[in-house]
Design a protein around this motif. Structure first.
Motif, PDB file in Angstrom:
ATOM      1  N   ASP A  95       1.183  -1.539  -0.233  1.00 39.24           N
ATOM      2  CA  ASP A  95       0.210   0.090   0.100  1.00 39.24           C
ATOM      3  C   ASP A  95       1.192   1.336  -0.200  1.00 39.24           C
ATOM      4  O   ASP A  95      -0.014   2.275  -0.614  1.00 39.24           O
ATOM      5  CB  ASP A  95      -0.648   0.185   1.738  1.00 39.24           C
ATOM      6  CG  ASP A  95      -1.268  -1.239   1.399  1.00 39.24           C
ATOM      7  OD1 ASP A  95      -2.141  -1.644   0.110  1.00 39.24           O
ATOM      8  OD2 ASP A  95      -1.747  -1.308   2.746  1.00 39.24           O
ATOM      9  N   SER A  96       1.787   0.982   0.609  1.00 46.68           N
ATOM     10  CA  SER A  96       2.927   2.610   0.671  1.00 46.68           C
ATOM     11  C   SER A  96       3.853   2.863  -0.559  1.00 46.68           C
ATOM     12  O   SER A  96       4.131   3.715  -0.343  1.00 46.68           O
ATOM     13  CB  SER A  96       4.332   2.109   2.179  1.00 46.68           C
ATOM     14  OG  SER A  96       5.025   1.370   1.814  1.00 46.68           O
ATOM     15  N   SER A  98       3.840   3.035  -5.149  1.00 48.16           N
ATOM     16  CA  SER A  98       3.087   2.995  -6.085  1.00 48.16           C
ATOM     17  C   SER A  98       3.219   2.309  -6.404  1.00 48.16           C
ATOM     18  O   SER A  98       3.849   1.033  -6.294  1.00 48.16           O
ATOM     19  CB  SER A  98       3.641   4.448  -7.073  1.00 48.16           C
ATOM     20  OG  SER A  98       5.068   3.856  -7.172  1.00 48.16           O
ATOM     21  N   ASN A 102       6.043  -1.078  -6.704  1.00 51.58           N
ATOM     22  CA  ASN A 102       5.974  -2.311  -6.399  1.00 51.58           C
ATOM     23  C   ASN A 102       6.544  -3.269  -7.686  1.00 51.58           C
ATOM     24  O   ASN A 102       6.852  -4.759  -6.768  1.00 51.58           O
ATOM     25  CB  ASN A 102       3.814  -2.958  -6.701  1.00 51.58           C
ATOM     26  CG  ASN A 102       3.258  -2.818  -4.765  1.00 51.58           C
ATOM     27  OD1 ASN A 102       3.538  -3.582  -4.105  1.00 51.58           O
ATOM     28  ND2 ASN A 102       2.816  -1.537  -4.620  1.00 51.58           N
ATOM     29  N   SER A 139      -1.477   4.847  -6.778  1.00 52.15           N
ATOM     30  CA  SER A 139      -1.402   3.539  -5.486  1.00 52.15           C
ATOM     31  C   SER A 139      -1.826   2.180  -5.600  1.00 52.15           C
ATOM     32  O   SER A 139      -3.719   2.880  -6.500  1.00 52.15           O
ATOM     33  CB  SER A 139      -1.898   4.176  -4.069  1.00 52.15           C
ATOM     34  OG  SER A 139      -3.308   4.735  -4.151  1.00 52.15           O
TER      35      SER A 139
END
Lengths: 254, 264
Positions: A95-96, A98, A102, A139
């Motif tokens: 989640d933290s 972009s 990822n 995100s």
């Protein structure tokens, strides 16, 4: 397809009194796509996690390229994982970070890529799974379920792994998006020449992805064969499962 | 015979919770040893550390500032009302200084940060656990301890002492405001009394306590998040446990550190 890539022998795993895998034996050959089918709670996810060293069986042997995974040391585990990719059921995107971060995670953290090259490579792989470069800076929470699966697939294949695991790749997707993901999986696996192990209870997905199918029931592999064999078998468990019948030897708790 | 059977039944009932307790304690010690080992071995994720420093330090400044300024103001008022009865009003500045630096700034700041950051750490890591993000980290050849836990623990160790030093200044300023503008002290005299009383030991005690509390907050936040199970309910429990356990440990270790510094 004679070389065995993953070999499981007499693997036992339980949680408390609940036995999940019992004396499980299975071979996955190099370059093949094996799909393990089975109902919910039969131990499919546990099987994948044991092969990856995320869970440790109480008993038995798991060999990946002739290297023992059971009891593997932490430093060897990282080397083992460097030849594996995994598409998680829920995507498991960070989640933290972009979308492009990822996808490029392994390149940045483990392969020494600088940010610019990693981003370019991430965008190239995102394109290959049918995603527009515009999503790169979003995100994960801003993506639909299907897009998250594609991003998860991009992350799984970006480092060109030798073995790719797919955990319920079509769960939660509409039939058309599920078929798109199945096509992408077939393309990616064949393109990389990788060995693939998929667990699913979606028979349409299994038929499309698999070279070979194995059925897991109560922690044991009770049947295995090619996709063609699926329709010819008279194994009552397999027949009941692939036809989705409530009546038969498989009893499900309500 | 009946008494023996009652004792046996009692022990049987106590057995499972006792075994669970021992298991939890063992699990926590293994987690601590893994944390310490991974804190001192490469790689170190600077970006994650920086993010934690900003979250834990910069964004905690308002809450630490508000807590310590009111703590300093209350101590000034309370000590004045007590000392006035024995004609020792001049001690107010000293009492504010010692109370704030040794106890109030470290303990209250730590409790506030435990509520704010310890809970956030447990919720974030717990969510990562139940959504398989921690498994994903492992499959990407990344050690979750080094990536998630180590930067948070280092941030706790570094940030809390700085927050407490800032809290010391703000708390003493709170005492000064009440002393000068409400109780009528001469500003120069109040400042001189504060400076005369200031000793390195007071500041050192507070800073050491802050480092210990920072370690506890990060450790309990990470531990409870990392071990959370189930879905939203499991993450909720992890968050509550992180705040409760770190608050209790802060109070216990406050006594232990005080004993180490001031026992005779």
């Amino acid at each position: 397809m004679s070389e065995v890539k993953i070999k499981l022998r007499n693997v036992n795993k339980s949680f408390g009194k609940k036995v999940v895998l019992r004396n499980l034996n299975l071979d996955v050959y190099k370059g093949e796509s094996l799909v393990v089918i089975g109902g919910s709670g039969t131990g499919k996810s546990v099987l994948i996690k044991c092969i990856q060293g995320l869970l440790t069986p109480e008993d038995g042997s798991i060999l990946v390229d002739d290297q023992e995974v059971v009891g593997i040391e932490e430093k060897d585990k990282e080397a083992l994982h460097s030849k594996m990719g995994m598409l998680f059921q829920g995507g498991a995107l960070f989640d933290s970070l972009s979308v492009w971060e990822n996808v490029a995670f392994d390149l940045i953290e483990n392969k020494g890529y600088n940010k610019k090259d990693a981003r370019n490579e991430a965008i190239r792989v995102l394109r290959s799974v049918g995603l527009d470069p515009d999503v790169a800076d979003l995100s994960p929470a801003e993506l639909s379920g299907g897009m998250q699966k594609r991003v998860g697939l991009a992350r799984a294949i970006i480092s060109r792994p030798e073995i790719i695991f797919f955990d319920e790749p079509t769960t939660g997707l509409d039939p058309i998006m599920a078929d798109v993901i199945n096509d992408l999986i077939v393309e990616s696996v064949k393109g990389l020449g990788a060995t693939a192990l998929t667990i699913t209870h979606d028979m349409a997905s299994a038929r499309k992805i698999a070279d070979r199918v194995a059925m897991l029931y109560k922690g044991e592999i009770i049947w295995q064969g090619t996709v063609k064999d699926l329709d010819k078998t008279d194994n009552p468990y397999v027949v009941q499962f692939i036809n989705g019948r409530s009546q038969g030897p498989i009893k499900t708790g309500v | 015979m009946i008494i023996l059977r009652k004792i046996e039944n009692f022990l049987r009932r106590q057995g499972k919770p006792l075994v669970n307790f021992i298991f939890k304690v063992g699990e926590l010690f293994i987690f601590i040893s893994q944390t310490v080992y991974n804190c001192f071995t490469p790689p170190f994720y600077w970006r994650n550390f920086t993010r934690q420093v900003i979250d834990m330090g910069f964004y905690s400044l308002p809450v630490v500032g508000l807590t310590t300024i009111f703590a300093g103001m209350v101590i000034a008022l309370q000590s004045y009302s007590g000392f006035a009865s024995v004609g020792a009003e001049s001690m107010v500045a000293s009492v504010v200084l010692i109370s704030v630096t040794r106890e109030l700034a470290p303990v209250l700041s730590a409790l506030m940060v435990a509520g704010r950051i310890g809970a956030a750490m447990a919720a974030e890591i717990g969510t990562m656990r139940v959504t398989e993000q921690i498994d994903a980290l492992t499959t990407l050849s990344t050690n979750p301890f080094k990536y998630l836990v180590s930067p948070r623990v280092w941030a706790g160790l570094v940030v809390m002492p700085i927050l407490v030093l800032i809290g010391d200044v703000i708390g003493i300023f709170g005492g000064y405001v009440v002393g000068v503008y409400k109780l009528g002290f001469n500003p120069a005299n109040y400042i001189n009394a504060t400076l005369d009383e200031l000793q390195a030991l007071d500041i050192t005690t507070g800073v050491v306590k802050a480092a210990v509390f920072g370690f506890i907050i990060s450790l309990m936040g990470c531990y409870n998040g990392y071990k959370s199970k189930g879905g939203a309910q499991g993450v909720g429990e992890a968050t509550t446990n992180a705040v409760v356990s770190s608050s209790i440990l802060i109070l216990i270790f406050n006594y232990i550190v005080t004993e180490l510094f001031f026992s005779r």
